[in-house]
Design a protein around this motif. Structure first.
Motif: not given
Length: 97
Positions: A1-5, A9-15
């Protein structure tokens, strides 16, 4: 579950980082002006000014009216019927009139 979050978050930061680098503020302003948002904001500012003006006027009228009514006494105080009952009243026997 925390891996998905963490992935999210990493994807949102990159975008977000790449989107912020390519942002053109002037084009954003042009798009907002084309949508007519400026006129809506101007109208809401005007409405807000009218609301504040009405609130101020109503407060002034309320204060003025309260001072007008509170400053006047209807008539001087006089003896009430309990302090001076009529002789035929049953209270006259109790008070002694």
């Amino acid at each position: 579950m925390t891996d998905d979050v963490d992935k999210w978050l990493a994807n949102a930061k990159a975008v977000t980082a790449t989107g912020a680098q390519h942002a053109d503020v002037r084009s954003i302003h042009r798009k907002l002006d084309a949508d007519g948002l400026g006129s809506v904001l101007a109208l809401s500012r005007r409405d807000m000014r009218l609301i504040v003006a009405c609130a101020v006027i109503s407060a002034v009228v309320t204060i003025w009216a309260s001072t007008q009514f509170a400053g006047k006494t209807p008539r001087p105080a006089s003896a009430t019927w309990i302090a001076n009952p009529s002789p035929i009243s049953p209270f006259g026997l109790l008070v002694g009139g």
